[in-house]
Design an enzyme around this catalytic site. Structure first.
Site, PDB file in Angstrom:
ATOM      1  N   ALA A  10       0.806  -1.220   0.000  1.00  0.00           N
ATOM      2  CA  ALA A  10       0.000   0.000   0.000  1.00  0.00           C
ATOM      3  C   ALA A  10       0.840   1.271   0.000  1.00  0.00           C
ATOM      4  O   ALA A  10       0.322   2.359  -0.203  1.00  0.00           O
ATOM      5  CB  ALA A  10      -0.943   0.001   1.205  1.00  0.00           C
ATOM      6  N   ARG A  15       9.583   8.276  -3.108  1.00  0.00           N
ATOM      7  CA  ARG A  15      10.948   8.506  -3.606  1.00  0.00           C
ATOM      8  C   ARG A  15      11.203   7.952  -5.008  1.00  0.00           C
ATOM      9  O   ARG A  15      12.238   8.192  -5.595  1.00  0.00           O
ATOM     10  CB  ARG A  15      11.965   7.942  -2.602  1.00  0.00           C
ATOM     11  CG  ARG A  15      12.164   8.873  -1.416  1.00  0.00           C
ATOM     12  CD  ARG A  15      13.063   8.248  -0.382  1.00  0.00           C
ATOM     13  NE  ARG A  15      12.357   7.225   0.379  1.00  0.00           N
ATOM     14  CZ  ARG A  15      12.957   6.325   1.153  1.00  0.00           C
ATOM     15  NH1 ARG A  15      14.278   6.311   1.226  1.00  0.00           N
ATOM     16  NH2 ARG A  15      12.254   5.440   1.829  1.00  0.00           N
ATOM     17  N   ALA A 422      15.420  -6.816 -62.537  1.00  0.00           N
ATOM     18  CA  ALA A 422      15.672  -5.752 -61.553  1.00  0.00           C
ATOM     19  C   ALA A 422      14.816  -4.524 -61.843  1.00  0.00           C
ATOM     20  O   ALA A 422      14.535  -4.204 -62.990  1.00  0.00           O
ATOM     21  CB  ALA A 422      17.150  -5.383 -61.577  1.00  0.00           C
TER      22      ALA A 422
HETATM   23  C1  UD1 Z   1       9.522  -1.579   8.520  1.00  0.00           C
HETATM   24  C2  UD1 Z   1       9.622  -2.163   9.913  1.00  0.00           C
HETATM   25  C3  UD1 Z   1      11.071  -2.150  10.344  1.00  0.00           C
HETATM   26  C4  UD1 Z   1      11.932  -2.903   9.366  1.00  0.00           C
HETATM   27  C5  UD1 Z   1      11.735  -2.361   7.959  1.00  0.00           C
HETATM   28  C6  UD1 Z   1      12.421  -3.240   6.960  1.00  0.00           C
HETATM   29  C7  UD1 Z   1       7.519  -1.606  10.986  1.00  0.00           C
HETATM   30  C8  UD1 Z   1       6.844  -0.719  11.970  1.00  0.00           C
HETATM   31  N1  UD1 Z   1       8.806  -1.380  10.801  1.00  0.00           N
HETATM   32  O1  UD1 Z   1       9.926  -0.234   8.617  1.00  0.00           O
HETATM   33  O2  UD1 Z   1      11.189  -2.736  11.635  1.00  0.00           O
HETATM   34  O3  UD1 Z   1      13.286  -2.818   9.719  1.00  0.00           O
HETATM   35  O4  UD1 Z   1      10.331  -2.320   7.631  1.00  0.00           O
HETATM   36  O5  UD1 Z   1      12.364  -2.638   5.705  1.00  0.00           O
HETATM   37  O6  UD1 Z   1       6.895  -2.491  10.438  1.00  0.00           O
HETATM   38  N2  UD1 Z   1       2.992  -0.484   4.248  1.00  0.00           N
HETATM   39  C9  UD1 Z   1       1.641  -0.587   3.955  1.00  0.00           C
HETATM   40  N3  UD1 Z   1       0.765   0.139   4.691  1.00  0.00           N
HETATM   41  C10 UD1 Z   1       1.146   0.975   5.698  1.00  0.00           C
HETATM   42  C11 UD1 Z   1       2.517   1.081   5.974  1.00  0.00           C
HETATM   43  C12 UD1 Z   1       3.414   0.327   5.235  1.00  0.00           C
HETATM   44  O7  UD1 Z   1       1.245  -1.319   3.056  1.00  0.00           O
HETATM   45  O8  UD1 Z   1       0.266   1.602   6.317  1.00  0.00           O
HETATM   46  C13 UD1 Z   1       3.947  -1.273   3.475  1.00  0.00           C
HETATM   47  C14 UD1 Z   1       4.854  -0.392   2.643  1.00  0.00           C
HETATM   48  O9  UD1 Z   1       4.350  -0.274   1.314  1.00  0.00           O
HETATM   49  C15 UD1 Z   1       6.158  -1.156   2.638  1.00  0.00           C
HETATM   50  C16 UD1 Z   1       6.133  -1.927   3.941  1.00  0.00           C
HETATM   51  O10 UD1 Z   1       4.789  -1.947   4.360  1.00  0.00           O
HETATM   52  O11 UD1 Z   1       6.189  -2.090   1.599  1.00  0.00           O
HETATM   53  C17 UD1 Z   1       7.049  -1.359   5.000  1.00  0.00           C
HETATM   54  O12 UD1 Z   1       6.600  -0.076   5.322  1.00  0.00           O
HETATM   55  P1  UD1 Z   1       7.571   1.097   5.663  1.00  0.00           P
HETATM   56  O13 UD1 Z   1       6.797   2.266   6.066  1.00  0.00           O
HETATM   57  O14 UD1 Z   1       8.571   1.272   4.584  1.00  0.00           O
HETATM   58  O15 UD1 Z   1       8.291   0.512   6.949  1.00  0.00           O
HETATM   59  P2  UD1 Z   1       9.700   0.898   7.481  1.00  0.00           P
HETATM   60  O16 UD1 Z   1       9.618   2.197   8.152  1.00  0.00           O
HETATM   61  O17 UD1 Z   1      10.714   0.721   6.438  1.00  0.00           O
END
Ligand code: UD1
Ligand code: CA
Length: 457
Positions: A10, A15, A422
């Site tokens: 989601a 970026r 040709a």
């Molecule tokens: C998350 C982890 C972190 C881990 C890291 C690895 C949590 C709270 N933290 O952090 O411990 O080291 O991943 O990459 O889980 N997403 C949704 N819906 C949301 C939020 C996120 O679908 O509401 C999806 C994002 O598209 C992404 C993934 O979940 O694919 C991770 O979300 P992101 O916000 O990037 O988490 P990080 O802060 O990287």
């Protein structure tokens, strides 16, 4: 054990600076999410749920043929815990839930299997990895005995916790009933005001769960894509792995770092591929095939001993044994060469059957044609297959010789053994075994003077 897979997809992907949802960006010409779904399918789950959000319509459309996927929309991205929670009510008849990520494309089946294995005697298992530079990641907090206690996000961590190099990859597997219960109890009292999936670890420990851990062979597997630099890095990594596999199978890649496979390549023995070759879709190469530099080959079957010289673009074509193609040939969809054919530079062929031994060596367009055996098509021959509204066929019999710079205006037939002089424009059928030509009589003008440039004063 009945497995349910939840794929989080989601996120906005800000970026990437793109109108395309992040999970639709391509690695080896497949959407990131496609890689994850394919890997997940290999685990044979009872259910697969994709949590989508930003740009959801485009994602749904791209996967419309996948009837097995259950789509759950997360309208507001309130955190990974919230995202998984959205999916749980759609998980019926499932014992365990495995969480995957639509933007982490290279996770291996074997790694997920070992994660599933680690959870066989526990209600929760995490995939972790040790990183020299753990900046940004959630850290795995263990007690003095090394027992996992909780995960702390980078932004919430103390300076002491920031020293921990074992990080959370995000991949985890949990007992479904317990997961639902833990998620109910997760709050958003943290720096980011998000519902963290990672908070279930502390809740599980409090419930007396012995949290297990598995690790991947290679940390690249758990790397996510947040920008084009990371995407390009994973693309190169993936391509090198594929190149290595092909070389192990005996394919001679002159430079594995300048080879791209965006699909599937089935290669015979003693295949040699020069630099900057791109293979797309499904391609089969027979024994002894050689592909010259800078060629693009998409969905083709190429038989034994064929040589593709430099700079060819070949798509949806079948090439019979011992043919020589190029340099600079373009074979478009529906081209079928029976074998021992020669197609030379600046020749375009489309939707045509060319029988054994026939040659089209220079600067020609052959479309919607049926060409017999041992035909020689001279330089600059054009089949005029299109009248601006409809397409018509050209039929050329065996042993025909077409003189250079001829136009064959379809529908038209050139009989067996015929010779076309040709420079002819052939508009009606040419009989077999005869010389047919349409050409203005040549004449010379006596005493003619070339004009000279006037001098302006
Ligand atoms: C998350 C982890 C972190 C881990 C890291 C690895 C949590 C709270 N933290 O952090 O411990 O080291 O991943 O990459 O889980 N997403 C949704 N819906 C949301 C939020 C996120 O679908 O509401 C999806 C994002 O598209 C992404 C993934 O979940 O694919 C991770 O979300 P992101 O916000 O990037 O988490 P990080 O802060 O990287
Ligand atoms: Ca992330």
């Amino acid at each position: 054990m009945k497995l349910g897979v939840v794929i989080l997809a989601a996120g906005k992907g800000t970026r990437m600076r793109s109108s395309l949802p992040k999970v639709l960006h391509r690695l080896a010409n497949r959407p990131l999410l496609r890689h994850v779904v394919n890997t997940s399918n290999k685990l044979d789950p009872t259910q697969t749920i994709v949590v989508y959000g930003h740009g959801g319509e485009a994602v749904l459309q791209a996967f419309s043929s996948d009837e097995k996927i259950i789509w759950v929309e997360q309208v507001q991205q309130l955190g990974t815990g919230h995202a998984v929670d959205q999916a749980t009510s759609s998980l019926v008849d499932v014992d365990r839930v495995l969480v995957l990520y639509g933007d982490v494309p290279l996770i291996k089946v074997s790694t997920l299997s070992s994660l599933i294995q680690a959870a066989s005697e526990s209600d929760l298992a995490l995939l972790t990895v040790n990183l020299e530079n753990p900046t940004g990641y959630g850290r795995i907090v263990r007690d003095a005995e090394g027992v996992v206690q909780r995960i702390v996000e980078h932004k919430d961590a103390t300076s002491e916790e920031l020293e921990i190099t074992e990080i959370n990859t995000g991949f985890l597997i949990a007992d479904k009933k317990r997961l639902i219960d833990w998620l109910l109890r997760v709050d958003n009292n943290n720096v980011q005001n998000e519902y963290y999936l990672t908070d279930i670890v502390e809740l599980a420990v409090a419930d007396g769960v012995d949290v297990k851990v598995a690790q991947p062979d290679d940390s690249t597997e758990v790397m996510g894509v947040n920008n084009h630099t990371q995407l390009a890095f994973l693309e190169r990594y993936y391509q090198l792995k594929q190149a290595e596999l092909l070389m192990q199978q005996g394919v001679a890649l002159l430079d594995p770092s300048r080879f791209d496979l965006r699909g599937e390549l089935i290669a015979g023995q003693d295949v040699q591929i020069d630099i900057n070759v791109i293979i797309e879709g499904r391609v089969e190469l027979g024994d002894g095939v050689r592909i010259g530099a800078n060629s693009v080959i998409r969905n083709c079957s190429i038989a034994d001993g064929v040589q593709i010289l430099e700079n060819c673009v070949i798509e949806d074509a079948t090439i019979g044994a011992e043919s020589v193609i190029g340099p600079f040939s373009r074979l478009r969809p529906g081209t079928k060469l029976a074998g021992r054919n020669k197609v030379g530079n600046f020749v375009e062929i489309k939707k045509s059957d060319i029988n054994e031994g026939s040659k089209i060596n220079h600067l020609s367009y052959i479309g919607d044609s049926l060409v017999g055996k041992n035909v020689n098509i001279g330089a600059g021959t054009i089949t005029c297959n299109y009248d601006g509204a409809n397409k018509f066929q050209t039929v050329i019999g065996d042993n025909v010789f077409i003189g250079s710079d001829s136009q064959l205006v379809a529908p038209v037939k050139i009989g067996e053994g015929a010779t076309i002089g040709a420079g002819s424009t052939i508009t009606t059928d040419a009989p077999p075994e005869m010389l047919t030509l349409s050409r203005n009589k040549q004449f010379s003008v006596k005493g003619w003077k070339r004009p000279v440039k006037k001098i302006n004063n």
